[in-house]
Design an enzyme around this catalytic site. Sequence first.
Site, PDB file in Angstrom:
ATOM      1  CG  HIS A   1      -4.570  22.107 -14.707  1.00  0.00           C
ATOM      2  ND1 HIS A   1      -5.654  22.358 -13.887  1.00  0.00           N
ATOM      3  CD2 HIS A   1      -4.796  22.803 -15.850  1.00  0.00           C
ATOM      4  CE1 HIS A   1      -6.502  23.165 -14.507  1.00  0.00           C
ATOM      5  NE2 HIS A   1      -6.005  23.450 -15.697  1.00  0.00           N
ATOM      6  CB  SER A   2      -3.707  25.872 -13.414  1.00  0.00           C
ATOM      7  OG  SER A   2      -4.036  27.211 -13.227  1.00  0.00           O
ATOM      8  CG  MET A   3      -1.004  26.705  -7.701  1.00  0.00           C
ATOM      9  SD  MET A   3      -2.028  26.677  -6.202  1.00  0.00           S
ATOM     10  CE  MET A   3      -2.351  24.904  -6.048  1.00  0.00           C
TER      11      MET A   3
ATOM     12  CB  SER B   1       1.839  24.228 -14.660  1.00  0.00           C
ATOM     13  OG  SER B   1       1.028  23.251 -15.256  1.00  0.00           O
TER      14      SER B   1
ATOM     15  CG  HIS C   1      -7.822  26.681 -16.798  1.00  0.00           C
ATOM     16  ND1 HIS C   1      -6.525  26.889 -17.218  1.00  0.00           N
ATOM     17  CD2 HIS C   1      -7.776  26.629 -15.423  1.00  0.00           C
ATOM     18  CE1 HIS C   1      -5.723  26.959 -16.169  1.00  0.00           C
ATOM     19  NE2 HIS C   1      -6.455  26.799 -15.073  1.00  0.00           N
TER      20      HIS C   1
END
Length: 341
Positions: A125-127, A129, A298
Amino acid sequence: MTTLCRNVSRLVARHSFLTQSLRGMSSIREVQIPVPWGHIAGRESGPTDGRPLLMLHGWLDNCGTFDAVQQHLPQTYRCVNIDLPGHGLSSHMPVGSTYSLMQGVLFIRLVRDHFGWQRFSLMGHSMGSGMSMLYAATFPEDVESLTVLDLVKFLTRPVDQHPSITRDAVLAFGETERKLSAGSRPQYGYDELRRRLVEAVSDLDDAAADALLVRGARRDPETGLYEYTYDLRHRQRPLQPMDMVQWGAYARRLRCRLLLVLAESGGTWIGPEEEAAALDIYRGAVPELHVLRAPGGHHVHLTHPENVLPHINGFLRGEPTAAGSETATADAESSALRSGL
């Protein structure tokens, strides 16, 4: 911690997936992976001989971000959900160190070597990813599939901005080290700590914040107050950023199946032209690409997991229509481009 757990039980009742997940936590096993500077902590579920899946959370979160999905992933997978170094219950990096996205490649490799995996899947997820993509590009022979939650590509900067970014990072390093050497952090009552988190992360509600604070907060036994567990150095800019050309050199090396789950009200870090260029690179690199839009913010996988789990599970099971038909995938991509996300 008793107060925190009581708040979790009271508030997650509004989120059925979170409630079911917490009821099933008996099947979750705490893990500690030794690393040269301490340990990487996390939660493991599924059969120990299952297909390995490593899960990486976003910036300043911890493995609690996957509380609502980990119990509902395919039972054929061994899911290892970690607190990245400097987050949750994992050790902070040694004094004088800094953090960067590229270090995620090392962190993932250390976990992989600890378990002796040959081939495994990644979910970020996010970072997390961004770290997962960099690993899958650096060691394409290792990675079977990559599930990316609300990130097309991580933020890159034009090369003419790099010197000033490095300068700012060096100056910030000194200031952060002074704060760390002072040995004290702001402390709050639990309700105030949670309120600050919900206000800082707009798509979190109280229940989702509680899921993160189980590992993201600690209680000082002397004061009875709480403080965050993340390393303050995570708030610094990296010493050396990356530009789009460098990012593309990594992305073109991807060889795994790829699922992009983009939240309709998620992070807006790049413009439509940059996103289109990134998707074109993915199409030319990976054998199978799925892109879809999901209602939510998010942290949709935590706040509304029912919006993403069917797609994630279908993808992990290798079902051809996991992210929709070819037409549906194309429509999702067009929607993403129009939104500018």
